[in-house]
Design an enzyme around this catalytic site. Sequence first.
Site: not given
Length: 250
Positions: A152, A139
């Site tokens: 995350y 990501s």
Amino acid sequence: MADLTGKVALITGAARGQGAAEARLFVERGAKVLITDVLETEGKELAESLGDAARFVKHDVSDADSWDAAVAVAVSTFGKLDVLVNNAAIYTMKPLMETESAELERILKVNLIGAFNGIKAVVPAMQAVGGGSIVNISSQSGLEGLMNHAAYGSSKWGLRGLSKVAALELGLSQIRVNSVYPGPIATPMVPYLTTGPGSFPNLPLERSGLPEEVAELVAFLASDAAGYITGAEVSIDGGLAAGKFIPRGM
């Protein structure tokens, strides 16, 4: 166009979103695909829509035994395993001081330990056919610090490092390992994102991305056309990683 004719791929988290787009494109390009997810209804529906080239298995990526079972199904159904796409992930957006350690552990188990388990599980099958390709979906929050992404982001930075080490250690087995860094992609995991012109004006391309665009990149890295690419980090983010962007009119 990446040619995946004759390839067999295992794609995690493939019941919807980016994983589903990858599964559809892989089949379109000639691959056989084992779709895995904890979302059983959606996963079965997708596999059925793709016909004999796809099969669904319910699969908890945080469980090493579940990985062994999934790999066994891929090999017994399609005869071999060439490609792993570690796509499964869970997402939260919460300030550091509001994130409990149990929540961090839950995200690490899926996003990082899940990929770790997967890499270890597929290596023997890939060695049996002389090599393969592993694509880890990280990501943008695995390339830079993003506020409110403590858990995350930690998992995706960890996946970035794991990808590098795996590329170094598995190269002698002709197993390539690359990582992909999507920016804002309009998927069910981030329901507030839309796409189309002007949907994300703070990016150079001024829009969110599509799951199908990520799938094209993943298909290329999985294909023989990327045969000399390993250990690479590829952003697909509309220019987010390029640097500070000043939207027009400011």
